[in-house]
Scaffold this motif. Structure first.
Motif: not given
Lengths: 189, 96
Positions: A64-69
């Motif tokens: 999730x963090x990777x996608x948002x970043x």
């Protein structure tokens, strides 16, 4: 053109270029929130409720963090008219950190070791360096917090390392990230 | 004896372009236009002069179907800029 005029042009234009930084605080805030939740969730689901599946929270939050970043980074890069050396060094530093982190977690899990202490020690490095490059003391302190928490998590019982992790992320990412956000928004960075 | 100033850099707009680019990895044409408060035509002419002397590199691409020009300083340009700054400093030193 007089030499005084040349000097005036050089100074004013270099000052203009210096102000063309890009915001990095959203990354600290995004990852800060997700990782604080992950550490607490691990403690509650795995150690309080006894469900081993709770470890999956790290994978879910990581993706999730990777996608948002990546979404935020793409959005921002479309707006960027200037690329600074600060942006370049920042990208390489955190990109290299991401790869190292992935390998450390993979090899720790492979060896049936708790990766948390290594992750914390490793996170101290780019946080401290970013604080140094940005001349922003709260991030430098954040880096030190990660190193201290990394040492601490070697000595606490395994069920509490998630909580130590969440505490370190709160102090090392969220608080400095919020202070940096305020500074970047105010245009005084 | 005072050093001779590089005639290519001893021009307001070209010096402004180089001073902006020296601290950056790259910058878009429209950003340079905004910072130098020049006209599109004049900026374009001066960029071409700097490019011809290999002081800067100019990349042309497309973004959202619009042409996008990006400029960056070369090593040759960086050396020339540093020498110009050094020469200017000599002119500004108090005589005596």
């Amino acid at each position: 053109m007089k030499p005084e005029k040349s000097l005036e042009i050089i100074q004013s234009m270099m000052a203009e270029a210096k102000q063309s930084f890009h915001k990095v605080s959203p990354y600290f805030l995004i990852w800060g929130v997700l990782l604080v939740i992950s550490g607490i969730a691990e403690h509650v689901i795995v150690y309080q409720m006894g469900l081993k599946q709770g470890y999956a929270v790290w994978g879910i939050m990581g993706v999730l963090g990777g996608v948002i970043s990546m979404w935020y980074s793409r959005k921002e890069s479309k707006k960027q008219k200037v690329k600074t050396y600060y942006d370049l060094s920042h990208n390489y530093l955190w990109g290299g950190f991401g790869i190292t982190l992935f390998l450390v977690i993979l090899l720790s899990v492979w060896n049936r070791q708790n990766p948390t202490p290594y992750v914390l020690l490793l996170t101290g490095l780019p946080t401290f360096v970013t604080g140094g490059i940005a001349k922003f003391n709260p991030l430098k302190v954040g880096g030190i917090v990660f190193w201290v928490a990394g040492i601490l998590s070697f000595f606490v019982a395994k069920e509490f390392t998630g909580l130590v992790f969440s505490g370190a992320i709160f102090l090392g990412y969220l608080i400095p990230g919020y202070l940096l956000y305020k500074q970047e928004s105010g245009g005084n960075a | 004896m005072l050093k001779k100033l590089d005639p290519l850099l001893h021009n307001e707009l070209r010096l402004a372009i180089m001073s902006l680019l020296v601290g950056l990895e790259s910058a878009e044409f429209n950003w340079l236009l905004e910072k130098t408060q020049s006209t599109r035509g004049n900026l374009s002419v001066q960029i071409t002069k700097l490019k011809d002397k290999e002081y800067i590199k100019v990349d042309k691409a497309f973004r959202n179907n619009y042409p996008l020009t990006t400029c960056s300083i070369t090593n040759k340009g960086r050396v020339a800029f540093e020498q110009y700054v050094e020469a200017i400093s000599d002119y500004l030193k108090p005589k005596g």
